[in-house]
Write an enzyme that holds these catalytic residues in place. Structure first.
Site, PDB file in Angstrom:
ATOM      1  N   HIS A 181      21.042  34.753  -2.108  1.00 52.86           N
ATOM      2  CA  HIS A 181      19.728  34.749  -2.742  1.00 52.86           C
ATOM      3  C   HIS A 181      19.145  36.147  -2.776  1.00 52.86           C
ATOM      4  CE1 HIS A 181      15.558  33.206  -3.502  1.00 52.86           C
ATOM      5  NE2 HIS A 181      16.272  32.471  -4.317  1.00 52.86           N
ATOM      6  N   HIS A 237      15.567  34.671 -11.490  1.00 51.85           N
ATOM      7  CA  HIS A 237      14.305  33.917 -11.531  1.00 51.85           C
ATOM      8  C   HIS A 237      13.537  34.263 -12.801  1.00 51.85           C
ATOM      9  CE1 HIS A 237      15.399  34.089  -7.290  1.00 51.85           C
ATOM     10  NE2 HIS A 237      14.917  32.859  -7.264  1.00 51.85           N
TER      11      HIS A 237
HETATM   12 CU1  C2O Z   1      15.699  31.573  -5.900  1.00 49.42          CU
HETATM   13 CU2  C2O Z   1      13.047  29.230  -4.887  1.00 49.42          CU
HETATM   14  O1  C2O Z   1      14.028  30.720  -5.334  1.00 49.42           O
END
Ligand code: C2O
Length: 575
Positions: free
Chosen positions: A162, A183
């Site tokens: 992430h 995102h």
């Molecule tokens: Cu990659 Cu809730 O985020």
């Protein structure tokens, strides 16, 4: 926690001037792009206004067109080059992170093949799982945490996935030095679906149970609106100390981050938010999924309703206020370190499944994006055998073909349309006040306190229209959130369960090279018009309520346009 989010400037509204004078006095409104106003009968914006006295009501109209997600594209986003992974950045300080979140480098890359259809793994509500399941889940996470740090399947490396994909460690391949960001675009749902898929497969392989499925945090149902209790045992592998201590059960999750402290009100707010972001406010599939993002585009073209709404709020609500940057959940680089992250995201993923397969077609616009630049976008993940695997968006569109589904749980928000607000919130009750503003001085508007803007409708009478907030420029390193209300005069901005609440913009802090991103949001007003008896009005009052502190958001313009995807009666149910 309530004190983190403040409200200012909401003044009581009392009696109003006659409508006609309001209409006559409206200045010609200019846009940030200096587009010509079609209404040439209005006075010049440079001319000082006559004494228009409407306290806190500002006049506004934006100008530039909506970014069209169907604009001719370039190419799909390609997977990052792991051997060029660079230093990620702490979102809040802008400084390089002192951790390296780059994955191990491997030269061999295999292409993902859909598994043969077999037994379907069922992801269950984390509030309802058995003790037996909890023990198994714990054992799996424990085994993952016990792998050496440089094993790409280790918990540390999984959390770093992430960080690397979200904090600017990768550039888009192709040499433009443009951040790769998963995102705030149409990649949001597919990227996280793949991420969870491999995370789950690795857990299953570590405990030798190929049918193992993650649970989901059912925060959209009142019975799931606390941190699931299984995550509270400090001796378990799914515990994380970096969580907001004021938000442990029985605290009810505040999906609006309003700071309202009445749990029943918060539940009602939450159901309204879900109804809005899933059903009421979207005029196209892009409004739900996020805007187009192709090779060469700057990061953060724009999040969909679910990402910028409930998704962001859960991150920020769980993040620890004792840590410098909202770690772990409240900051993208560290979010994956909290096992709660993965069950938050299974529920986010469940929202995508619900959108595609369970929401009524007459309520939801197109359910699928068919653009090849979406379908062919690709990512890299290490699989359960530590093989680097290339996956594409098109292979993840159907959860069943990836071998999993979600426990069926009531959707109490699906009918949570707010009650009509006919008698009370009529625009004719607007106060005459002291403050006057022309659009020339209003936009670009720095949003730091509650602001009201008078925005003309495209026509009088019943209409299928969208509210557009354009050129929203945000400091990407900060938590930012504001809510949007129409003709709201009841002075209770922490109550969202009313027809006047129409939508939200919110972001989890993240880094971009530029440090800012510019986007627009559009909110469908069709139901709002039905619920609020505004047909005969020429204008609407748009109220923007910030939930963050300090500067960080600038709005370029606000306007109402005819819905380019007229609300259709019914479409075929997809698959
Ligand atoms: Cu990659 Cu809730 O985020």
């Amino acid at each position: 926690m309530a004190s983190t989010f403040f409200l200012t400037g909401a003044s009581p509204l009392a009696a109003a001037p006659p409508k006609q004078s309001r209409f006559r006095l409206r200045p010609r409104l200019i846009s940030c792009s200096a587009a010509k106003s079609p209404n040439s009968s209005n006075p010049d914006p440079a001319t000082p206004l006559p004494k228009v006295d409407r306290r806190n009501i500002l006049f506004g109209l934006g100008g530039v067109g909506l970014m069209n997600p169907m604009d001719a594209g370039a190419n799909p986003i390609e997977p990052p080059e792991f051997n060029k992974c660079g230093t990620a950045t702490n979102l809040n300080t802008g400084k390089p992170l002192d951790i390296n979140c780059c994955p191990p480098v491997t030269t061999k890359i295999i292409d993902f093949k859909l598994p043969p259809v077999g037994k379907i793994r069922v992801r269950n509500s984390a509030h309802r799982v058995s003790a037996e399941y909890t023990a198994k889940y714990n054992a799996a996470i424990k085994a993952m945490k016990s792998l050496p740090d440089d094993d790409p399947r280790s918990f540390k490396q999984q959390a770093n996935v992430h960080c690397a994909y979200c904090n600017g460690a990768y550039d888009q391949p192709g040499g433009g030095k443009i951040d790769l960001q998963v995102h705030n675009s149409w990649l949001f749902f597919p990227f996280h679906r793949w991420y969870l898929y491999f995370f789950e497969k690795i857990l299953g392989s570590l405990i030798k149970d190929p049918d193992f499925a993650l649970p989901f945090w059912n925060w959209d149902n009142p019975k799931g609106m606390t941190i699931p209790p299984i995550f509270l045992d400090s001796n378990s592998a799914i515990y994380d100390v970096n969580r907001n201590q004021a938000h442990l059960p029985p605290a009810v999750i505040d999906l609006g981050l309003t700071g309202n402290t009445d749990p029943l009100q918060v539940v009602s707010n939450n159901l309204t938010i879900m109804y809005n972001e899933m059903l009421r406010g979207n005029s196209s599939v892009y409004d739900f999924m996020g805007k187009a993002y192709r090779e060469g585009d700057g990061p953060n073209p724009g999040p969909g309703a679910s990402e910028r709404g409930s998704h962001t709020s859960v991150h920020v609500w769980v993040g620890d206020t004792r840590t410098p940057s909202g770690e772990d959940m409240g900051n993208f680089y560290s979010a994956g370190r909290d096992p709660l992250f993965y069950v938050h995201h299974t529920n986010v993923d469940r929202m995508w499944v619900l959108w595609q397969y369970f929401l009524p077609s007459n309520k939801v616009p197109d359910k699928r994006i068919t653009d090849p630049d979406f379908l062919n976008a690709a990512f890299l993940f290490y699989d359960e055998n530590a093989q680097l695997t290339r996956v594409t968006v098109k292979d993840c569109l159907d959860n069943l073909s990836l071998g999993y589904e979600y426990e069926r749980i009531d959707l109490p928000w699906i009918d949570y349309r707010p009650p009509p607000q006919t008698a009370k919130a009529k625009i004719s009750r607007i106060d005459t006040g002291a403050k006057t503003a022309t659009s020339a001085t209003l936009f670009p508007l720095k949003l730091e306190s509650v602001v009201r803007v008078l925005v003309p409708k495209t026509k009088k009478g019943k209409a299928d229209e969208l509210l557009v907030l354009e050129n929203i420029t945000v400091d990407t390193t900060k938590f930012l959130k504001f809510d949007v209300f129409i003709n709201d005069e009841d002075e209770k901005p922490t109550e969202l369960d009313k027809a006047a609440y129409v939508g939200t913009y919110a972001q989890v802090p993240h880094k971009t090279n530029a440090g800012t991103a510019t986007t627009s949001i559009q909110l469908k007003l069709t139901d709002v018009y039905d619920d609020m008896n505004v047909e005969e009005d020429e204008d609407l009052i748009v109220t923007l309520v910030p939930r963050h502190q300090g500067p960080g958001v600038t709005i370029g313009g606000i306007k109402i346009i005819a819905n380019p995807n007229p609300t259709k009666a019914a479409a075929t149910t997809s698959s």
